[in-house]
Design a protein around this motif. Structure first.
Motif, PDB file in Angstrom:
ATOM      1  N   GLU A   4       0.776  -1.114  -0.131  1.00  0.00           N
ATOM      2  CA  GLU A   4      -0.120   0.382  -0.101  1.00  0.00           C
ATOM      3  C   GLU A   4       0.946   1.167   0.087  1.00  0.00           C
ATOM      4  N   ILE A   5       0.355   2.306  -1.002  1.00  0.00           N
ATOM      5  CA  ILE A   5       0.929   3.649  -0.458  1.00  0.00           C
ATOM      6  C   ILE A   5       0.209   4.360   0.603  1.00  0.00           C
ATOM      7  N   MET A   6       0.537   4.698   1.180  1.00  0.00           N
ATOM      8  CA  MET A   6       0.637   6.699   2.545  1.00  0.00           C
ATOM      9  C   MET A   6       1.438   7.240   2.378  1.00  0.00           C
ATOM     10  N   MET A   7       0.796   8.787   2.859  1.00  0.00           N
ATOM     11  CA  MET A   7       1.899   9.846   2.645  1.00  0.00           C
ATOM     12  C   MET A   7       1.725   9.357   4.022  1.00  0.00           C
ATOM     13  N   ALA A   8       3.141  10.818   4.313  1.00  0.00           N
ATOM     14  CA  ALA A   8       3.801   9.873   5.489  1.00  0.00           C
ATOM     15  C   ALA A   8       3.291  10.685   6.296  1.00  0.00           C
ATOM     16  N   GLY A   9       1.974  11.488   6.240  1.00  0.00           N
ATOM     17  CA  GLY A   9       1.043  11.993   7.853  1.00  0.00           C
ATOM     18  C   GLY A   9      -0.113  11.797   8.275  1.00  0.00           C
ATOM     19  N   ALA A  10      -0.668  10.674   7.346  1.00  0.00           N
ATOM     20  CA  ALA A  10      -1.108   9.411   7.538  1.00  0.00           C
ATOM     21  C   ALA A  10      -1.225   8.865   8.722  1.00  0.00           C
ATOM     22  N   LEU A  11       0.186   8.352   8.735  1.00  0.00           N
ATOM     23  CA  LEU A  11       0.760   7.657   9.861  1.00  0.00           C
ATOM     24  C   LEU A  11       0.779   7.941  11.258  1.00  0.00           C
ATOM     25  N   THR A  12       0.246   9.053  11.736  1.00  0.00           N
ATOM     26  CA  THR A  12       0.050   9.218  12.751  1.00  0.00           C
ATOM     27  C   THR A  12      -1.317   9.737  12.428  1.00  0.00           C
ATOM     28  N   ASP A  13      -2.080  10.437  11.693  1.00  0.00           N
ATOM     29  CA  ASP A  13      -3.665  10.884  11.041  1.00  0.00           C
ATOM     30  C   ASP A  13      -3.728  10.141  10.330  1.00  0.00           C
ATOM     31  N   PRO A  14      -4.202   9.298   9.834  1.00  0.00           N
ATOM     32  CA  PRO A  14      -4.984   8.885   9.059  1.00  0.00           C
ATOM     33  C   PRO A  14      -6.333   9.259   8.555  1.00  0.00           C
ATOM     34  N   PHE A  50      -1.853  18.144  -0.677  1.00  0.00           N
ATOM     35  CA  PHE A  50      -1.319  16.805  -2.244  1.00  0.00           C
ATOM     36  C   PHE A  50      -1.493  15.778  -1.515  1.00  0.00           C
ATOM     37  N   ALA A  51      -1.850  14.582  -2.186  1.00  0.00           N
ATOM     38  CA  ALA A  51      -2.212  12.694  -1.518  1.00  0.00           C
ATOM     39  C   ALA A  51      -2.296  12.442  -2.623  1.00  0.00           C
ATOM     40  N   TYR A  52      -2.156  11.131  -2.057  1.00  0.00           N
ATOM     41  CA  TYR A  52      -2.892  10.159  -3.481  1.00  0.00           C
ATOM     42  C   TYR A  52      -4.527   9.673  -2.493  1.00  0.00           C
ATOM     43  N   GLY A  53      -4.394   8.934  -3.767  1.00  0.00           N
ATOM     44  CA  GLY A  53      -5.694   7.959  -3.475  1.00  0.00           C
ATOM     45  C   GLY A  53      -5.589   7.657  -2.194  1.00  0.00           C
TER      46      GLY A  53
END
Length: 258
Positions: free
Chosen positions: A95-105, A111-114
């Protein structure tokens, strides 16, 4: 004088009583909330694991594209964006996730991928999903929830839980779509980090970037703004570079994230 049809009236409570007796052995179908609530503790554990992932990421910018292990990875890396709704299956183990989503999904990003299966599952079972304020929706409304919908929802939640590889993208520099004396502009630079989510180790790192500079913006859909179109162009261009890096570094397969 009309004679009341007592026989017809008498059959109503009898039919109801038979229906009650006949249905005693049947278990009620699971609801969307039942399924999400059953998975919720495991995704709370996943949220805590993702916080641990943040400690694996280097503070400094990624330097080129490199891996600590030789390709191909074991198990084989596979990032596929297609989910087969007919069979409730996907060939994806990453899976691909933006770094900020690690602590706040649950937060939205500039700017983020779906959302991937993992991110969607975290949101569905989280405080802003159907068990919370329902900001994020999972599947059809509860009134139309059927067994097939439940099987599909469980399949997607299971894929989220069994994610082996996590690609974390960190925005290094973002120039929002705009205009200057040269025309329309925009740009993004992303650092990518590949983590083995099962062993909690950092495997690879790379950088992807995309820029836009043109006098005109083309391929704008009806009702779409030029800024939105440039944003799409940046994501698509960087996405192809991300996929190329992942396939080369891991020896596996990777679709461009959307």
């Amino acid at each position: 004088m009309r004679v009341p049809n007592w026989a017809g009236l008498m059959t109503v409570p009898l039919l109801i009583s038979f229906a009650i007796v006949g249905g005693c052995d049947r278990q009620p179908a699971p609801t969307q909330a039942d399924t999400l609530r059953a998975y919720q503790p495991r995704f709370e554990d996943m949220r805590r694991k993702l916080v641990q992932v943040t400690s694996l990421l280097p503070a400094e910018k990624a330097k080129g594209a490199s891996c600590r292990v030789k390709a191909p990875l074991t198990p084989t890396f596979s990032y596929r964006t297609n989910f087969d709704y007919a069979t409730n299956r996907t060939e994806n183990n990453a899976e691909i996730m933006m770094a900020g989503a690690l602590t706040d999904p649950d937060a939205a990003r500039d700017f983020a991928y779906g959302g991937t299966e993992l991110l969607q599952s975290l949101r569905w079972t989280g405080p802003r999903g159907p068990l919370g304020d329902n900001h994020f929706e999972a599947g059809p409304p509860p009134g139309n929830y059927e067994e097939s919908n439940d099987r599909q929802l469980r399949a997607r939640l299971d894929y989220g839980l069994t994610t082996r590889y996590l690609v974390v993208l960190r925005v290094v520099k973002y120039t929002p779509p705009g205009r200057d004396e040269t025309g329309f502009i925009g740009g993004v630079v992303l650092d990518g980090f590949l983590v083995d989510l099962q062993q909690l180790i950092l495997l690879c790192s790379f950088t992807a970037d995309a820029s836009y500079a043109a006098l005109h913006v083309i391929n704008i859909r009806p009702g779409q703004s030029w800024a939105s179109r440039i944003h799409e162009e940046l994501k698509e261009s960087a996405g192809y570079e991300i996929a190329e890096h992942l396939a080369t570094l891991t020896g596996g397969v990777a679709d461009p994230p959307a």
